[in-house]
Design an enzyme around this catalytic site. Structure first.
Site, PDB file in Angstrom:
ATOM      1  N   GLU A  31     -11.351  -0.831  -2.990  1.00 16.84           N
ATOM      2  CA  GLU A  31     -11.297  -2.110  -2.278  1.00 16.84           C
ATOM      3  C   GLU A  31      -9.918  -2.348  -1.663  1.00 16.84           C
ATOM      4  O   GLU A  31      -9.399  -3.466  -1.697  1.00 16.84           O
ATOM      5  CB  GLU A  31     -11.667  -3.269  -3.211  1.00 16.84           C
ATOM      6  N   TYR A  80     -10.253   3.607 -14.308  1.00 13.03           N
ATOM      7  CA  TYR A  80      -9.402   3.203 -13.200  1.00 13.03           C
ATOM      8  C   TYR A  80      -7.975   3.731 -13.311  1.00 13.03           C
ATOM      9  O   TYR A  80      -7.310   3.937 -12.304  1.00 13.03           O
ATOM     10  CB  TYR A  80      -9.391   1.677 -13.080  1.00 13.03           C
ATOM     11  N   GLU A  97     -19.425   0.063  -8.461  1.00 12.15           N
ATOM     12  CA  GLU A  97     -19.433  -1.112  -9.340  1.00 12.15           C
ATOM     13  C   GLU A  97     -20.689  -1.909  -9.007  1.00 12.15           C
ATOM     14  O   GLU A  97     -21.030  -2.064  -7.840  1.00 12.15           O
ATOM     15  CB  GLU A  97     -18.211  -2.021  -9.127  1.00 12.15           C
TER      16      GLU A  97
END
Length: 389
Positions: free
Chosen positions: A91, A22, A192
């Site tokens: 997201e 990330y 994910e």
């Protein structure tokens, strides 16, 4: 390097071929670790944003400062042959009220794809959503509509629907996820997965993901997550600088199900394109974006030219947190009394002011100067923040 050597050995034992990271400190060298991953046959999916330089879902913006940091990360990792993909947002739009942020993420995808092209790089740039039922299909369609230069190169879904062995392909909703992507023209994957409401996790969804249920539609998935944190999704416990690895039952179960699947893949010479480009979703009560108009590409020259033209601006080119709050209140009052269209946006109408892609400080300076001009140059002020003429 202790941690990298430790983890690569674990990745090889698990039998995985890709990891998602990330964030990284791109100012440091990652040559040794990337070479270890390459030698192990492991590819990297890397997120472009960082906590400091990302698109804020509540107050979305895409400016030169953020873009330049993403470009610097690209420059640092472009040389690694096992960098397989970039993710431009995770997201970001996660409910109806935050759908405007999707326009800025897509603008970022457009600009980063263009930057990669100038470097003669073809690394795909994609997006990862949160599988929210109210905005799911609008997001899926939005990132695959319009001209090719602004579309995502792949689409990721973060989903935690499949929980425990009592769930199956149909009851989990995985069947619906797969149907949604059947005619999609860009690759899709699970960025994910791994519900932890039932532990230990047995990962029965893996059989569907890499088998006949989903294998012809999805390009695999990334289990969330490697290291155990407070949220209890990890498969191992590790400590920084320590070579010790503590594996839990989730680790053993995940390794077992991976060894049992035999994904076939598709060779390029046998691939036949199918499906059709998505239709851009129309602005509505649940989608606050005019999908065929995106925010402008940030231009440092344009913003600096604007600043140079102001008769009233800030004395300093940096503000403290408290000063930033004060200026925010001042600008809110100014724009409540006069038009600030040139620094404003309305994603539902597809309206982006000429200077809307400038930094927050630059846009604030424009507003303070507008107030100065409205008063015929009588007062140059921004509350208690120092200004100059």
């Amino acid at each position: 390097m202790v941690g990298c050597k430790r983890d690569v050995a674990v990745f090889k034992d698990l039998g995985i071929n890709s990891i998602r990271v990330y964030d990284v400190d791109y100012t440091k060298s990652h040559d040794e670790c990337m070479k270890l991953l390459e030698d192990a046959g492991i590819y990297l999916l890397l997120d472009m944003p960082s906590p400091q330089y990302s698109i804020n879902r509540a107050e979305p913006h895409w400016d030169h400062d953020t873009m330049s940091h993403w470009q610097a990360k690209v420059d640092a990792f472009a040389k690694y042959p096992n960098l397989v993909a970039w993710i431009a947002g995770n997201e970001v739009a996660n409910d109806v009220e935050t759908t405007p942020s999707a326009a800025f993420v897509k603008a970022a995808i457009r600009d980063m794809k263009a930057y990669l092209k100038t470097k003669k790089l073809t690394t795909p740039v994609g997006y990862a959503d949160n599988d929210d039922p109210k905005i799911r299909m609008n997001l899926i369609n939005f990132f695959n509509c319009g001209d090719e230069g602004s579309r995502a190169d792949f689409y990721g879904i973060n989903t935690y629907r499949w929980c425990g062995d009592e769930t199956n392909f149909k009851t989990s909703g995985y069947e619906d996820i797969t149907k949604n992507m059947t005619s999609y023209t860009i690759p899709s994957l699970l960025t994910e997965y791994g519900c932890n409401l039932v532990r230990p996790r047995t990962f029965s969804e893996v059989k569907s993901l890499y088998g006949t249920d989903m294998g012809n539609i999805f390009s695999g998935g990334i289990l969330y997550e490697y290291t155990e944190e407070d949220n209890e999704y990890g498969v191992v416990k590790v400590s920084f600088g320590d070579s010790k690895v503590e594996k839990n039952s989730d680790y053993d179960n995940f390794k077992k199900v991976l060894a049992a699947v035999k994904p076939q893949g598709v060779k390029m010479d046998s691939y036949k394109a199918s499906g059709k480009d998505s239709v851009c979703p129309a602005a509505s009560s649940v989608w606050h974006v005019k999908s065929d108009v995106l925010p402008p590409t940030p231009s440092q020259a344009r913003c600096q030219c604007m600043i140079d033209s102001l008769g009233c601006t800030f004395k300093s080119d940096k503000l403290s947190t408290d000063e930033g709050k004060l200026v925010g209140e001042v600008v809110g009052n100014i724009c409540g009394a006069t038009s600030c269209d040139e620094i404003s946006v309305d994603t539902a109408k597809g309206m982006y002011g000429d200077f809307s892609a400038c930094s927050s400080l630059q846009r604030s300076a424009w507003a303070v100067n507008k107030n100065y001009e409205n008063q015929n140059g009588a007062v140059c002020e921004a509350g208690d923040v120092e200004t100059k003429t």
